[in-house]
Design a protein around this motif. Structure first.
Motif, PDB file in Angstrom:
ATOM      1  N   HIS A  83       4.066  10.631  -4.536  1.00 59.79           N
ATOM      2  CA  HIS A  83       4.417  11.145  -3.217  1.00 59.79           C
ATOM      3  C   HIS A  83       5.873  10.854  -2.899  1.00 59.79           C
ATOM      4  CE1 HIS A  83      -0.009  10.890  -2.927  1.00 59.79           C
ATOM      5  NE2 HIS A  83       0.129  11.951  -2.145  1.00 59.79           N
ATOM      6  N   ALA A  84       6.461  11.707  -2.067  1.00 58.26           N
ATOM      7  CA  ALA A  84       7.850  11.521  -1.662  1.00 58.26           C
ATOM      8  C   ALA A  84       7.964  10.628  -0.435  1.00 58.26           C
ATOM      9  CB  ALA A  84       8.495  12.867  -1.363  1.00 58.26           C
ATOM     10  N   ALA A  85       6.876  10.460   0.281  1.00 61.79           N
ATOM     11  CA  ALA A  85       6.872   9.607   1.460  1.00 61.79           C
ATOM     12  C   ALA A  85       5.463   9.064   1.664  1.00 61.79           C
ATOM     13  CB  ALA A  85       7.328  10.373   2.698  1.00 61.79           C
ATOM     14  N   ALA A  86       5.385   7.856   2.229  1.00 63.04           N
ATOM     15  CA  ALA A  86       4.102   7.256   2.570  1.00 63.04           C
ATOM     16  C   ALA A  86       4.172   6.822   4.025  1.00 63.04           C
ATOM     17  CB  ALA A  86       3.789   6.072   1.662  1.00 63.04           C
ATOM     18  N   VAL A  87       3.281   7.349   4.835  1.00 63.19           N
ATOM     19  CA  VAL A  87       3.299   7.129   6.274  1.00 63.19           C
ATOM     20  C   VAL A  87       2.192   6.162   6.639  1.00 63.19           C
ATOM     21  CG1 VAL A  87       3.077   8.225   8.529  1.00 63.19           C
ATOM     22  CG2 VAL A  87       4.169   9.457   6.649  1.00 63.19           C
ATOM     23  N   ALA A 126       0.836  -1.211   0.000  1.00 62.09           N
ATOM     24  CA  ALA A 126       0.000   0.000   0.000  1.00 62.09           C
ATOM     25  C   ALA A 126       0.866   1.254   0.000  1.00 62.09           C
ATOM     26  CB  ALA A 126      -0.922  -0.016   1.216  1.00 62.09           C
ATOM     27  N   LEU A 127       1.987   1.201   0.730  1.00 66.75           N
ATOM     28  CA  LEU A 127       2.879   2.352   0.758  1.00 66.75           C
ATOM     29  C   LEU A 127       3.574   2.548  -0.581  1.00 66.75           C
ATOM     30  CD1 LEU A 127       2.278   2.016   3.785  1.00 66.75           C
ATOM     31  CD2 LEU A 127       4.681   2.495   4.257  1.00 66.75           C
ATOM     32  N   GLU A 128       3.950   1.437  -1.226  1.00 69.77           N
ATOM     33  CA  GLU A 128       4.590   1.540  -2.537  1.00 69.77           C
ATOM     34  C   GLU A 128       3.670   2.190  -3.556  1.00 69.77           C
ATOM     35  OE1 GLU A 128       5.615  -2.572  -3.063  1.00 69.77           O
ATOM     36  OE2 GLU A 128       7.749  -2.144  -2.757  1.00 69.77           O
ATOM     37  N   LYS A 129       2.391   1.875  -3.464  1.00 67.16           N
ATOM     38  CA  LYS A 129       1.433   2.473  -4.400  1.00 67.16           C
ATOM     39  C   LYS A 129       1.372   3.989  -4.232  1.00 67.16           C
ATOM     40  CE  LYS A 129      -3.361   2.177  -5.981  1.00 67.16           C
ATOM     41  NZ  LYS A 129      -3.541   3.630  -6.013  1.00 67.16           N
ATOM     42  N   ALA A 130       1.452   4.463  -2.979  1.00 66.68           N
ATOM     43  CA  ALA A 130       1.430   5.910  -2.740  1.00 66.68           C
ATOM     44  C   ALA A 130       2.652   6.588  -3.349  1.00 66.68           C
ATOM     45  CB  ALA A 130       1.358   6.181  -1.238  1.00 66.68           C
ATOM     46  N   LEU A 131       3.817   5.929  -3.247  1.00 65.91           N
ATOM     47  CA  LEU A 131       5.007   6.519  -3.861  1.00 65.91           C
ATOM     48  C   LEU A 131       4.908   6.498  -5.378  1.00 65.91           C
ATOM     49  CD1 LEU A 131       6.345   6.750  -1.085  1.00 65.91           C
ATOM     50  CD2 LEU A 131       8.429   5.793  -2.084  1.00 65.91           C
ATOM     51  N   ALA A 132       4.310   5.437  -5.911  1.00 67.76           N
ATOM     52  CA  ALA A 132       4.131   5.358  -7.360  1.00 67.76           C
ATOM     53  C   ALA A 132       3.201   6.449  -7.861  1.00 67.76           C
ATOM     54  CB  ALA A 132       3.598   3.979  -7.748  1.00 67.76           C
TER      55      ALA A 132
END
Length: 815
Positions: free
Chosen positions: A120-124, A111-117
């Motif tokens: 975004h520069a960071a996924a919290v 889920a965090l990888e999708k946000a970076l894709a």
């Protein structure tokens, strides 16, 4: 070797939980996902000076798999230090930091990888976002403390991120290494410091809901949230730019110089251009402190205007300042409190405009400071600085504007709507008329901007309308009772009429105020109601400069909206009717559409021109920001001469408006009869007797209010200087409702001639004295004192006594 992902695990005494965590991560990264083409990875365990087998377990894992590394620390220095060492040693294009307990399963990485894709520069990872799942909760008390601490932390440093402390975060590798290299905290506050760095740099951060389960053995203790908050507070202080501190210091220094003649001796210096307002405002601060100390109703008092009293909510007592400053008033007196409120309040207003301009318009600190200085120290603000703190302590207005703009963005409508409601509530207790004028200015800007940028308006109107509704839902319950008291309570009134000369002349907009460097007292007096109401006076050079700026930057929608706001406010300030200069032609002004409407009927319409100050300040800031920026449009087209010519034009336009320090004179000395407490022998306050000054205090002469504050409000006064009702229609007037005796004494004071007293006058005086419960009449030396003494002798049928510097008549309860 190309490394796509680095996992960093800080570990301190984690011998029970580390091995299963390492096995789970390796199984996931080498499992089916690896067959699907997962790139290379590395895992870094940072031992933070553990005293158990943590380092041995990590070393064994590293020996078995070269992709695992162990970094050893000599002693326990905290999670922040461990994370910093691990991230700085990483090579990954992306960096995941996770706790050793793996409370958020490694499978949540997807889920965090999708946000970076998504850019975004960071996924919290977040336990607080909708969609998050908590398998095993912490103890209820720990969870409650965690939520409270998290709320304080994000309020201080990273608003908008609900869960800063979840130990599962994925970063862009290069940006993570830059942020951790710049970090300084070594404890639990490192998470907030890194997110604060990303926010400051403008790198987008996504908060992603994750699955999370509490793991036994947590190293976080309830007190750690307090330490994190302390670290974050220190971080916030250190992150303040030196330029911002310098601007704030300059604003404070400027306002201190502005009031320097009073700061020499606040108790014994008076601003003559304040007319009687300084006496009134000191009394407001004193009576508020008195009510707070004695737990009395802060919305009403009968210490002035006895026996009817004063509706304090219907007067500008500024409870938002006078209540917090009550301890200062108790210790040092109302003169210090008022001076402090006006000096620091005006500086805070200037800094608030500076903050808004930097945040929304111009990044260049110098340009923003210049624009904010014009907004806060424009001629009408300096005019009101003599006597009207409610019109210069406006630091909430920029905050309200910023919150309305946040609503237009639609990011967090509920939160921003609630905050807007709280801000508006506080501003109501600072000054309602400035809030009304600010709302008018915001409406003018909104309409103009919506016409120019219809696409933005279509996207913004729904969240803005919803946020305003939420704000009203928060504000109205908080102010419902005070507003009811103001409009329907004791001594409330319907409106205050200011006469036909309350609008600006068109010439006032182009002329200079008395306290401006290029000002002329006679010209300013001819074009204004009094020295405290020089509400325009921007000067023709600034008007010409604004016109040039608008032409130059016309392509900007913001410039068009600001120009419309300034022009519309200027026209509204002309009043319902205005005369074209040097002619007998009188035209109807746009204010005629509002002049008889509720609330607007009490506004001094010339004050609407004060809306021009921040609009002009923002135009100047935009222009200067463009001129001083590298690669500015003007320099590309015309080179340095254009830049220097532009800056010179700005300087020459603003220099004539430079405000001079306010004049102050020695204050009229309080008679020893009052100051030494001699009055106590003559006035039976226990039975409700009052002290009646001769003449009674009114808006033209309110020195008796200073007597009363000097006497710690020990006696009540009939008459006074305040807004109250008059007549069956309860029309608002300045001062108490006139009575026969108060009118008589006022006329004698004004004429300097004694009046031949008839029996009818004597009977009226007896009635008035009984109404006032008069115990003593007091006449201090003043112009016309001989005529007043002769008149009162005749009126009462007794000769005055000279006691401790005043003439007195003992009337024993007015009987």
């Amino acid at each position: 070797m190309s490394v796509d992902l680095t996992i960093v695990i800080p570990a301190y005494n984690e011998e029970r939980r580390l091995a299963p965590t390492l096995d789970a991560i390796r199984a996931y990264l080498d499992g089916p996902a690896a067959d699907a083409g997962r790139p290379q990875w590395e895992l870094i365990v940072v031992d933070d000076g553990s005293t158990d087998r943590t380092a041995e377990i990590a070393a064994e894992a590293a020996a078995a798999d070269p992709r695992i590394q162990l970094l050893r620390g000599g002693r326990n220095r905290g999670k922040g230090h461990a994370l910093r060492q691990g991230v700085l040693a990483s090579y990954g294009r992306r960096v995941l930091v996770t706790d050793a307990d793996l409370a958020a399963p490694i499978e949540e990485l997807e889920a965090l990888e999708k946000a970076l894709a998504d850019g975004h520069a960071a996924a919290v990872g977040s336990r607080a976002r909708p969609g998050a799942t908590i398998g095993v909760h912490q103890h209820r008390l720990r969870e409650l403390l965690g939520r409270g601490g998290n709320f304080l932390i994000r309020t201080v440093a990273v608003p908008g991120i609900r869960d800063t402390q979840c130990g599962f975060k994925l970063f862009d590798g290069d940006r993570a290494r830059a942020a951790f290299a710049a970090s300084r905290l070594s404890g639990w506050g490192i998470d907030v410091e890194i997110l604060h760095h990303f926010r400051r740099e403008g790198w987008p951060v996504a908060e992603v809901p994750v699955r999370w389960s509490h793991q036994e053995g947590s190293k976080v203790r309830p007190g750690d949230y307090v330490r994190v908050l302390a670290e974050v507070s220190a971080l916030k202080i250190r992150s303040v730019r030196r330029a911002d501190l310098l601007v704030a210091a300059l604003f404070v220094a400027f306002t201190t110089v502005l009031y320097s003649s009073r700061w020499i001796s606040p108790d014994h210096r008076y601003l003559p251009h304040a007319l009687q307002d300084q006496n009134q405002w000191e009394w407001f601060f004193e009576v508020t402190a008195h009510n707070v100390r004695h737990l009395q109703n802060p919305l009403f008092t009968d210490l002035q205007g006895y026996p009817d009293g004063v509706n304090l909510m219907a007067n500008t007592v500024m409870l938002g300042l006078s209540v917090p400053l009550a301890p200062v008033t108790w210790l040092f007196g109302p003169a210090i409190s008022l001076n402090l409120a006006m000096t620091l309040g005006l500086a805070a207003t200037a800094f608030a405009w500076y903050w808004l301009i930097v945040r929304r318009l111009v990044r260049h600190r110098g340009a923003a400071a210049l624009g904010a200085a014009l907004a806060a120290f424009a001629p009408p603000m300096i005019s009101h600085a003599h006597a009207h703190p409610n019109f210069i302590v406006l630091f909430m207005i920029p905050l309200i504007i910023d919150r309305a703009l946040r609503l237009c963005e639609g990011t967090n409508v509920v939160r921003d709507g609630v905050v807007l409601g709280l801000f508006a509530t506080y501003q109501i207790f600072l000054g309602e008329e400035p809030l009304l004028l600010a709302a008018m200015g915001m409406l003018l800007f909104t309409v103009a901007y919506a016409v120019v940028r219809r696409d933005v308006a279509r996207a913004a109107w729904r969240p803005l309308a919803r946020g305003i509704g939420i704000g009203l839902a928060v504000c109205l319950p908080l102010v419902a009772f005070p507003l009811w008291w103001q409009f329907f309570g004791p001594q409330s009134y319907k409106s205050v009429l200011h006469g036909d000369n309350a609008g600006n002349s068109p010439l006032a907009l182009l002329s200079f105020a008395e306290r401006s460097l290029a000002g002329d007292a006679d010209t300013a007096a001819a074009l204004s109601m009094n020295p405290t109401e020089q509400n325009a006076f921007y000067g023709w050079p600034l008007v010409a400069l604004a016109l040039l700026i608008v032409v130059w930057l016309w392509r900007s929608a913001t410039v068009k909206a600001l120009a419309f706001t300034a022009v519309a406010a200027a026209f509204l300030s002309l009043g319902p009717k205005f005369r074209i200069p040097w002619t007998d032609v009188v035209l109807s002004g746009p204010w005629s559409l509002l002049s008889d409407k509720p609330l607007f009927e009490s506004v001094i319409e010339s004050r609407v021109a004060m809306v021009c100050a921040p609009a002009l300040g923002m135009l100047v800031a935009l222009a200067v920001g463009r001129l001083v920026a590298r690669g500015a449009e003007g320099e590309r087209m015309w080179g340095r001469p254009f830049r220097y010519a532009g800056l010179t034009a700005v300087a020459l336009s603003l220099l004539p408006l430079y405000p001079l320090p306010l004049k102050a004179v020695d204050r009229t000395e309080v008679p020893a009869f009052i100051a030494d407490g001699t009055w106590k022998r003559y006035v039976d306050t226990a039975s409700g007797e009052t002290l009646v000054p001769v003449p009674l205090p009114d808006p033209a002469y309110a020195e008796a209010l200073h007597w009363q504050t000097t006497a710690d409000l020990g006696f009540r006064l009939p008459g006074g200087y305040f807004n109250g009702p008059w007549g069956p229609d309860r029309v608002g007037i300045y001062g108490a409702s006139p009575r026969n005796t108060s009118n008589l004494l006022r006329d004698v004071r004004n004429s300097g001639q004694a009046v031949r007293i008839t029996e009818a006058w004597r009977e009226a005086a007896r009635v008035d004295l009984r109404y006032w419960k008069a115990g003593l009449l007091v006449l201090a030396p003043q112009p016309g004192a001989a005529a007043l003494r002769t008149t009162v002798d005749d009126l009462l049928g007794q000769r005055a006594q000279w006691v401790d510097g005043v003439w007195i008549w003992d009337v024993h309860g007015g009987g």
